[in-house]
Design a protein around this motif. Structure first.
Motif, PDB file in Angstrom:
ATOM      1  N   VAL A 290       0.846  -1.248   0.212  1.00 63.67           N
ATOM      2  CA  VAL A 290      -0.166   0.037   0.040  1.00 63.67           C
ATOM      3  C   VAL A 290       1.005   1.361   0.079  1.00 63.67           C
ATOM      4  CG1 VAL A 290      -2.071   0.943   0.941  1.00 63.67           C
ATOM      5  CG2 VAL A 290      -1.616  -1.303   1.445  1.00 63.67           C
ATOM      6  N   GLY A 291       2.080   1.138   0.198  1.00 70.27           N
ATOM      7  CA  GLY A 291       3.073   2.346   0.189  1.00 70.27           C
ATOM      8  C   GLY A 291       3.634   2.592   1.502  1.00 70.27           C
ATOM      9  N   GLU A 292       4.089   3.653   1.653  1.00 66.69           N
ATOM     10  CA  GLU A 292       4.803   4.042   2.982  1.00 66.69           C
ATOM     11  C   GLU A 292       3.774   4.308   4.246  1.00 66.69           C
ATOM     12  OE1 GLU A 292       6.646   8.051   2.098  1.00 66.69           O
ATOM     13  OE2 GLU A 292       6.172   7.701   0.187  1.00 66.69           O
ATOM     14  N   ALA A 293       2.756   5.034   3.750  1.00 69.61           N
ATOM     15  CA  ALA A 293       1.699   5.085   4.870  1.00 69.61           C
ATOM     16  C   ALA A 293       0.406   5.619   4.054  1.00 69.61           C
ATOM     17  CB  ALA A 293       2.231   6.321   5.785  1.00 69.61           C
ATOM     18  N   SER A 294      -0.757   5.221   4.549  1.00 68.13           N
ATOM     19  CA  SER A 294      -1.900   5.548   4.058  1.00 68.13           C
ATOM     20  C   SER A 294      -2.279   6.577   4.921  1.00 68.13           C
ATOM     21  CB  SER A 294      -2.883   4.422   3.574  1.00 68.13           C
ATOM     22  OG  SER A 294      -2.414   3.417   4.503  1.00 68.13           O
ATOM     23  N   LEU A 295      -2.304   7.933   4.734  1.00 70.07           N
ATOM     24  CA  LEU A 295      -3.160   8.944   5.453  1.00 70.07           C
ATOM     25  C   LEU A 295      -4.319   9.290   4.976  1.00 70.07           C
ATOM     26  CD1 LEU A 295      -0.161  11.490   5.247  1.00 70.07           C
ATOM     27  CD2 LEU A 295      -1.014  10.367   7.323  1.00 70.07           C
TER      28      LEU A 295
ATOM     29  N   SER B 100       3.599  -5.925  11.250  1.00 65.61           N
ATOM     30  CA  SER B 100       2.586  -5.892  12.417  1.00 65.61           C
ATOM     31  C   SER B 100       3.396  -4.546  13.490  1.00 65.61           C
ATOM     32  CB  SER B 100       2.396  -6.871  13.190  1.00 65.61           C
ATOM     33  OG  SER B 100       3.881  -7.378  13.905  1.00 65.61           O
ATOM     34  N   ILE B 101       2.183  -4.035  14.228  1.00 60.17           N
ATOM     35  CA  ILE B 101       2.724  -3.108  15.163  1.00 60.17           C
ATOM     36  C   ILE B 101       3.717  -3.466  16.020  1.00 60.17           C
ATOM     37  CG2 ILE B 101       1.726  -1.733  17.016  1.00 60.17           C
ATOM     38  CD1 ILE B 101      -0.840  -1.800  15.684  1.00 60.17           C
ATOM     39  N   PHE B 102       3.380  -4.526  16.571  1.00 58.30           N
ATOM     40  CA  PHE B 102       4.649  -5.330  17.477  1.00 58.30           C
ATOM     41  C   PHE B 102       6.081  -5.313  16.670  1.00 58.30           C
ATOM     42  CE2 PHE B 102       7.193  -8.599  19.343  1.00 58.30           C
ATOM     43  CZ  PHE B 102       7.030  -8.101  20.756  1.00 58.30           C
ATOM     44  N   GLU B 103       6.204  -5.702  15.587  1.00 58.28           N
ATOM     45  CA  GLU B 103       7.291  -5.959  14.529  1.00 58.28           C
ATOM     46  C   GLU B 103       7.936  -4.620  14.497  1.00 58.28           C
ATOM     47  OE1 GLU B 103       9.350  -8.416  14.321  1.00 58.28           O
ATOM     48  OE2 GLU B 103       8.101  -9.709  15.495  1.00 58.28           O
ATOM     49  N   ASN B 104       7.189  -3.558  14.237  1.00 59.00           N
ATOM     50  CA  ASN B 104       7.735  -2.411  13.722  1.00 59.00           C
ATOM     51  C   ASN B 104       8.716  -1.743  14.900  1.00 59.00           C
ATOM     52  OD1 ASN B 104       6.865  -0.334  11.700  1.00 59.00           O
ATOM     53  ND2 ASN B 104       5.195  -1.854  11.640  1.00 59.00           N
ATOM     54  N   GLY B 147      -2.790  -0.180   8.987  1.00 56.93           N
ATOM     55  CA  GLY B 147      -4.355  -0.184   9.571  1.00 56.93           C
ATOM     56  C   GLY B 147      -4.423   0.909  10.235  1.00 56.93           C
ATOM     57  N   LEU B 148      -3.321   1.614  10.892  1.00 55.86           N
ATOM     58  CA  LEU B 148      -3.563   2.860  11.647  1.00 55.86           C
ATOM     59  C   LEU B 148      -3.938   4.076  11.101  1.00 55.86           C
ATOM     60  CD1 LEU B 148      -0.566   2.015  13.934  1.00 55.86           C
ATOM     61  CD2 LEU B 148      -3.003   1.331  14.639  1.00 55.86           C
ATOM     62  N   GLY B 151      -2.193   9.698  12.506  1.00 57.31           N
ATOM     63  CA  GLY B 151      -1.707  10.387  13.380  1.00 57.31           C
ATOM     64  C   GLY B 151      -1.138   9.295  14.553  1.00 57.31           C
ATOM     65  N   GLN B 152      -1.777   8.261  14.358  1.00 57.71           N
ATOM     66  CA  GLN B 152      -1.247   6.763  15.146  1.00 57.71           C
ATOM     67  C   GLN B 152      -0.127   6.357  14.755  1.00 57.71           C
ATOM     68  OE1 GLN B 152      -4.904   4.611  14.815  1.00 57.71           O
ATOM     69  NE2 GLN B 152      -5.517   4.790  17.003  1.00 57.71           N
ATOM     70  N   GLN B 153       0.140   6.336  13.083  1.00 62.28           N
ATOM     71  CA  GLN B 153       1.288   5.867  12.466  1.00 62.28           C
ATOM     72  C   GLN B 153       2.227   6.750  12.967  1.00 62.28           C
ATOM     73  OE1 GLN B 153       0.629   5.595   8.295  1.00 62.28           O
ATOM     74  NE2 GLN B 153      -0.794   3.941   8.348  1.00 62.28           N
ATOM     75  N   GLN B 154       1.873   7.995  13.114  1.00 60.58           N
ATOM     76  CA  GLN B 154       3.365   8.877  13.333  1.00 60.58           C
ATOM     77  C   GLN B 154       3.901   8.652  14.802  1.00 60.58           C
ATOM     78  OE1 GLN B 154       5.519   9.972  12.030  1.00 60.58           O
ATOM     79  NE2 GLN B 154       5.525  12.116  11.440  1.00 60.58           N
ATOM     80  N   ARG B 155       2.771   8.507  15.764  1.00 60.49           N
ATOM     81  CA  ARG B 155       3.323   8.196  17.282  1.00 60.49           C
ATOM     82  C   ARG B 155       3.952   6.642  17.197  1.00 60.49           C
ATOM     83  NH1 ARG B 155      -1.752   8.625  20.432  1.00 60.49           N
ATOM     84  NH2 ARG B 155      -2.771   8.985  18.416  1.00 60.49           N
ATOM     85  N   LEU B 156       3.569   5.871  16.332  1.00 62.38           N
ATOM     86  CA  LEU B 156       4.212   4.411  16.195  1.00 62.38           C
ATOM     87  C   LEU B 156       5.492   4.664  15.816  1.00 62.38           C
ATOM     88  CD1 LEU B 156       3.356   1.307  16.213  1.00 62.38           C
ATOM     89  CD2 LEU B 156       3.449   1.467  13.660  1.00 62.38           C
TER      90      LEU B 156
END
Lengths: 295, 251
Positions: A290-295, B100-104, B147-148, B151-156
């Protein structure tokens, strides 16, 4: 108003052309099935597919294509075992490790290999590789499963390599940077981030490469040895499905059982390659990055 | 002010193009320093000099001194992998791995040789808590990070950077792709983290610089125009040029 008319006209032309090629292809398929199915009046589907003996010209004739199927499957598997690691590792080298200048020279060469006519590769297998194998392994014939696999691998490597290379190259820089920023080395980044992220593209590449190998005719006709028997070693001569059709079609009387049997082989081969393409399609959609991040 | 990291007379070139001129800044330990300036002024390039991220670009050249504690980070004998573990980075766009979130979070530990499973589990939980995202993800650690929400991705990604226990955290416009609520969460997080970490943040948003940072450096056309305590720089800047920029007269 006039411009809209032209637009509509152009669209209809494209539709017609598209319809024409689709119809032609469908007709070929219909013809394949119509000509293949009559053989099943003589032998059952089970005896045809699983029968161990292929003696189409004997009295009474045997139409068991298991030796041919196994010939195709083994040759393709062995070719895959050679071509997959070579193709993928070359792709990783080109996309990640080679300097831009080296990649610029090597990439077109790999793609040029893909355009090598198969008859040339078959010829090479016959006159160069066969005597070499004969001497090296001290075997009676050089035209065998191993020779054909080598030549097919040679044909599959460019396909596998260039499609994998595209997949690896398109992994977003952001992911690589994220990995480097965490203190990963280049190697760790390749193994743990870049390959997993491009796995669907690599799988597609492998399957397309192998489907090219299983459908390839000229190379196996020239280099596989052509014996329709169940192989017991990689140095046994084999007769893959496409080779049988090509070798026997000219001598099979029109409308005879043998003739229909060859078309039925065509159907089986079609099922194989169609299956390969379905799997490739499924994988490339299912695991699409899906790419780097799907915003 | 105790100095954690500093640059002296840093010049930077992309090929023949000089992107940074003679930049000298001190970064106080456990302080937040903001780098502001208009697009293309070199603040991101400067940030990327601090963990040698620019090394990945062919044809670059660096001159001058960049020190972390007492070691010169461009010293050929310095291990760049260790440097990047000590100086973490959060990027402009959230860039979680397609894992996965954990593996990240576990990734940084694994590449740094941690094998002990209970230790990894423990650090993953601690990092996610530090990044204030634990409560949102604790029930789905094995689901894909993609799937986050943004904003959640950035905090991750911040949690991922914290997992390897860095001493300095570089943030390259970490909230520029986020909505105001997610931005606020990131800003609160920066303030909280600054009790244990030296933070250097590039931002386009001057209010953000004013809210989160202790010191602010103003860049323009590859040059450092002014660096001062944030309060001073935003209320009584030394230079007319700084004043014009922060009051919105140009840039």
């Amino acid at each position: 108003m006039r411009r809209q008319d032209i637009d509509k006209g152009v669209q209809s032309v494209f539709l017609l052309v598209a319809l024409f090629s689709i119809t032609a292809l469908s007709l070929i398929m219909v013809f394949l099935f119509l000509e293949g199915i009559p053989i099943f009046e003589t032998v059952s589907v089970k005896d045809f597919v699983f029968g161990k003996y292929w003696y189409p010209t004997d009295e009474p004739a045997d139409f068991g294509i298991m030796p041919l199927i196994l010939g195709s499957v083994y040759v393709t598997l062995l070719a895959g075992m050679i071509a997959i690691p070579l193709g993928i590792m070359t792709a990783i080298y080109l996309a990640e490790i080679a300097s831009p200048r080296v990649a610029e020279i090597v990439k077109p060469i790999v793609e040029l290999l893909a355009s090598m006519p198969s008859v040339v590769i078959g010829f090479f297998g016959m006159v160069v590789v066969a005597p070499f194998l004969q001497k090296l392994f001290d075997i009676p014939v050089g035209l065998n499963m191993f020779n054909a696999s080598l030549m097919l691998a040679f044909m599959a490597v460019p396909t596998i390599c260039s499609i994998s290379e595209d997949a690896i190259f398109s992994v977003p820089t952001a992911l690589k940077e994220a990995s480097f920023a965490l203190g990963a080395t280049h190697n760790e980044t390749i193994i743990r981030v870049i390959i997993p992220a491009s796995l669907s593209g690599i799988c597609t590449a492998v399957i397309l490469g192998l489907s090219r190998a299983i459908g390839e005719t000229m190379v196996v006709l020239m280099a596989a040895g052509g014996a329709a028997m169940l192989p017991t070693s990689i140095f046994d001569p084999v007769r893959p499905l496409p080779a049988s059709i090509a070798a026997e079609m000219a001598e099979a009387p029109f409308g005879s059982e043998h003739y229909h049997a060859l078309f039925a082989i065509g159907v089986v081969l079609f099922v194989f390659t169609f299956g390969f393409n379905l799997i490739a399609d499924y994988i490339s959609h299912k695991f699409r990055q899906v790419g780097e991040a799907s915003l | 002010m105790e100095i954690k990291m500093h640059t002296r007379g840093l010049d930077f070139f992309y090929g023949d193009f000089q992107a940074l001129y003679n930049i000298s800044i001190d970064f106080g330990i456990n302080r937040v320093t903001a780098l502001i300036g208009p697009s293309g002024c070199g603040k991101s390039t400067y940030l990327r000099c601090l963990n040698r991220m620019n090394d990945l670009i062919p044809g670059i050249k660096v001159a001058g001194e960049v020190k972390l504690d007492d070691s010169e980070i461009y010293d050929p004998s310095l291990d760049v992998v260790t440097l990047r573990r000590r100086v973490g980075m959060v990027f402009q766009k959230p860039n979680p791995f397609p894992k996965s979130i954990f593996e990240n979070i576990a990734y940084g530990l694994r590449v740094n040789g941690v094998k002990d499973k209970s230790k990894i589990t423990q650090v993953v939980e601690k990092s996610l808590k530090q990044a204030a995202i634990w409560d949102e993800v604790k029930d789905r650690l094995n689901e894909s990070a993609l799937g986050l929400s943004g904003g959640q991705q950035q905090r991750l990604c911040i949690a991922r950077a914290l997992a390897v226990d860095p001493e300095v955290l570089l943030m390259d416009e970490p909230a520029s792709a986020l909505d105001p609520i997610a931005t606020q969460k990131i800003e609160e997080l920066i303030t909280e983290l600054s009790s244990k970490l030296t933070i250097i943040i590039v931002t386009h948003n001057m209010q953000q610089a004013a809210r989160v940072s202790d010191r602010t450096a103003f860049f323009y056309m590859g040059k450092l125009i002014e660096v001062n305590d944030t309060d001073t720089l935003f209320t009584k800047p030394d230079l007319k040029q700084t004043e014009d920029y922060i009051t919105g007269r140009f840039g």
